[in-house]
Design a protein around this motif. Structure first.
Motif, short mmCIF file in Angstrom:
data_model
loop_
_atom_site.label_atom_id
_atom_site.label_comp_id
_atom_site.label_asym_id
_atom_site.label_seq_id
_atom_site.Cartn_x
_atom_site.Cartn_y
_atom_site.Cartn_z
N ALA A 99 0.74 -1.39 0.11
CA ALA A 99 0.12 -0.04 0.02
C ALA A 99 0.26 1.53 0.16
O ALA A 99 -0.28 2.62 -0.39
CB ALA A 99 -0.93 -0.25 1.00
N ALA A 100 2.03 1.24 0.69
CA ALA A 100 2.78 2.52 0.68
C ALA A 100 3.43 2.74 -0.31
O ALA A 100 4.21 3.89 -0.57
CB ALA A 100 3.67 2.49 2.22
N MET A 101 3.99 1.29 -1.13
CA MET A 101 4.59 1.65 -1.66
C MET A 101 3.93 2.07 -3.30
O MET A 101 4.18 2.49 -4.30
CB MET A 101 5.72 -0.33 -1.77
CG MET A 101 6.68 0.48 -3.81
SD MET A 101 8.75 0.77 -2.86
CE MET A 101 8.72 -0.97 -2.05
N ALA A 102 3.06 1.62 -3.55
CA ALA A 102 1.63 2.65 -4.63
C ALA A 102 1.57 3.66 -4.20
O ALA A 102 1.89 4.43 -5.10
CB ALA A 102 0.67 1.46 -4.29
N ARG A 103 1.11 4.29 -3.02
CA ARG A 103 1.00 5.15 -3.00
C ARG A 103 2.43 6.27 -2.57
O ARG A 103 2.55 7.39 -3.86
CB ARG A 103 0.71 6.15 -1.14
CG ARG A 103 -0.34 5.75 -0.80
CD ARG A 103 -0.95 5.77 0.77
NE ARG A 103 -0.10 5.64 1.34
CZ ARG A 103 -0.04 3.99 1.79
NH1 ARG A 103 -1.75 3.96 1.95
NH2 ARG A 103 0.38 3.96 2.97
N LEU A 104 3.77 5.97 -2.76
CA LEU A 104 4.96 6.37 -3.23
C LEU A 104 4.87 6.63 -4.57
O LEU A 104 5.38 8.05 -5.29
CB LEU A 104 6.22 5.85 -2.95
CG LEU A 104 7.21 5.71 -2.54
CD1 LEU A 104 7.46 7.61 -1.88
CD2 LEU A 104 8.41 5.73 -2.56
N ASP A 105 4.72 5.56 -6.06
CA ASP A 105 5.17 5.55 -6.92
C ASP A 105 3.57 6.22 -7.32
O ASP A 105 3.93 6.27 -8.39
CB ASP A 105 4.55 4.16 -7.60
CG ASP A 105 4.47 4.01 -8.79
OD1 ASP A 105 5.63 4.01 -9.40
OD2 ASP A 105 3.59 3.37 -10.02
N SER A 106 2.93 6.33 -7.55
CA SER A 106 1.36 7.44 -7.61
C SER A 106 2.34 8.92 -7.41
O SER A 106 2.36 9.74 -8.02
CB SER A 106 0.03 7.33 -6.62
OG SER A 106 -1.49 8.28 -7.16
N ASP A 107 2.96 9.24 -6.35
CA ASP A 107 4.00 10.25 -6.31
C ASP A 107 4.68 10.11 -7.25
O ASP A 107 4.73 11.52 -7.90
CB ASP A 107 4.23 10.76 -4.53
CG ASP A 107 2.65 11.03 -3.33
OD1 ASP A 107 1.82 11.15 -3.47
OD2 ASP A 107 2.92 10.43 -2.34
N HIS A 108 5.27 9.82 -7.34
CA HIS A 108 6.14 10.24 -8.77
C HIS A 108 5.79 9.84 -9.82
O HIS A 108 5.79 11.17 -10.56
CB HIS A 108 7.22 8.16 -9.03
CG HIS A 108 8.13 8.18 -8.09
ND1 HIS A 108 8.01 8.36 -6.67
CD2 HIS A 108 9.57 8.77 -7.80
CE1 HIS A 108 9.50 8.37 -5.24
NE2 HIS A 108 10.25 7.78 -6.90
N GLU A 109 4.43 9.61 -10.46
CA GLU A 109 3.84 9.41 -11.33
C GLU A 109 3.54 10.75 -11.42
O GLU A 109 3.48 11.77 -11.67
CB GLU A 109 2.53 8.76 -11.59
CG GLU A 109 2.04 8.37 -12.83
CD GLU A 109 0.79 7.73 -13.14
OE1 GLU A 109 0.60 7.47 -14.18
OE2 GLU A 109 0.24 7.06 -11.61
N ALA A 110 2.82 11.24 -10.54
CA ALA A 110 2.33 12.93 -10.54
C ALA A 110 3.07 13.69 -10.65
O ALA A 110 3.41 14.95 -11.41
CB ALA A 110 1.81 13.54 -8.82
N ALA A 111 4.75 13.83 -9.58
CA ALA A 111 5.63 14.77 -9.71
C ALA A 111 6.56 14.95 -11.41
O ALA A 111 6.86 15.89 -12.02
CB ALA A 111 7.45 14.31 -8.63
N ILE A 112 6.36 13.30 -12.02
CA ILE A 112 7.36 13.38 -13.53
C ILE A 112 6.51 14.13 -14.67
O ILE A 112 6.66 14.70 -15.73
CB ILE A 112 7.49 11.72 -13.83
CG1 ILE A 112 8.16 11.12 -13.03
CG2 ILE A 112 6.93 11.79 -15.71
CD1 ILE A 112 7.94 9.75 -13.12
#
Length: 307
Positions: free
Chosen positions: A176-189
């Motif tokens: 769950a935490a990794m998925a949230r972190l991935d989503s944050d990366h996607e938004a930043a990119i």
């Protein structure tokens, strides 16, 4: 403290505020013997300072357990964020250039940066929290080495331990935490040009810490926090190009996808490649970046793209 507090008591209070200031310290316990040994002073003035803070409701005393911090020790409600950020950048600039070496007295720092004592203490407190500075009892302050050799050592260390952590026995992925972190990366990119670079670095630091925490080893996680803090000085000054930040986050997402898919060997290989490329990028531009800082360049003047 009362107006009649001695200079020694005021120095003890200042050191306590620097080391234990901020909300993160609430709930910690203070022992007068430990503090006296840390500061190289007798227990009596330390006890007087702690009792004064107890009367103010900052500390609570419990027999045989010592004092507990109830609220922030920071006495400077007028700490303006913009001015503090500016001082942080000035101190980090000096650290990056290697001009804050040996032991430097608080008086010398106040003269060097020409700021009120409260602002300096706030910056020193943040640096101490991040293990980038520490008080030298009765003498002043010692700043961490964050120069090129320290950065190289840090990358070598991370190239060894981060891939190994992923392959360690019992490694666990918080999906769950990794998925949230991935989503944050996607938004930043997607909106990287609009992101503050310090916010981008914090996202990078969160990723590497999350990877380390999966190994379930507190010493390893603490070591990665320490490396993140050393890197933070360099990143604060804009050593990394924006196009590399974008590519780095894409690489992060590849590592997270492998971990979420249960492919730890692939994730470890990708991590090693990611750290190799990041090190090459950092040190290929380091001389010109340091020269820009020496000439008075700022974070906003760092190059944002390459051809």
């Amino acid at each position: 403290m009362a107006a009649q507090a001695s200079p020694l008591q005021m120095r003890i209070l200042s050191q306590l505020q620097t080391r234990f200031g901020g909300k993160h310290a609430v709930g910690q316990r203070l022992n007068e013997v430990d503090i006296a040994e840390w500061l190289g002073v007798s227990r009596t003035p330390v006890r007087e300072v702690l009792r004064a803070l107890e009367r103010q409701g900052v500390l609570a005393y419990e027999p045989r357990r010592g004092f507990e911090i109830l609220r922030s020790l920071d006495p400077d409600p007028g700490d303006a964020g913009d001015r503090s950020d500016l001082l942080d950048e000035r101190v980090m600039r000096e650290m990056a250039l290697g001009t804050l070496k040996s032991v430097i007295s608080e008086r010398a720092l106040l003269q060097r940066f020409a700021v009120p004592k409260g602002f300096l203490n706030s910056t020193l407190r943040r640096l101490m929290r991040d293990q980038l500075a520490e008080p030298s009892p009765g003498r002043g302050w010692v700043f961490a080495d964050v120069g090129p050799e320290a950065l190289k050592d840090g990358y070598r260390f991370r190239q060894i331990v981060e891939p190994a952590a992923i392959l360690s026995d019992g490694y666990a992925v918080d999906s769950a935490a990794m998925a949230r972190l991935d989503s944050d990366h996607e938004a930043a990119i997607a909106k990287i040009d609009a992101f503050d670079r310090r916010a981008l670095f914090e996202l990078d630091a969160q990723f590497h810490l999350a990877i380390a925490e999966g190994a379930g080893s507190r010493p390893l996680a603490d070591a990665i926090r320490r490396q993140n803090n050393i890197r933070r000085v360099a990143e604060y000054m804009g050593f990394v190009r924006l196009d590399r930040i974008r590519q780095s986050m894409i690489e992060h997402r590849g590592i997270m996808a492998a971990l979420l898919g249960g492919r730890r060997q692939q994730a470890a290989t990708l991590m090693r490649l990611h750290l190799d490329v990041s090190a090459q990028e950092t040190f290929s531009h380091l001389p010109e970046d340091l020269e820009r800082i020496r000439s008075g360049g700022t974070l906003s003047e760092a190059p944002v793209s390459e051809t």
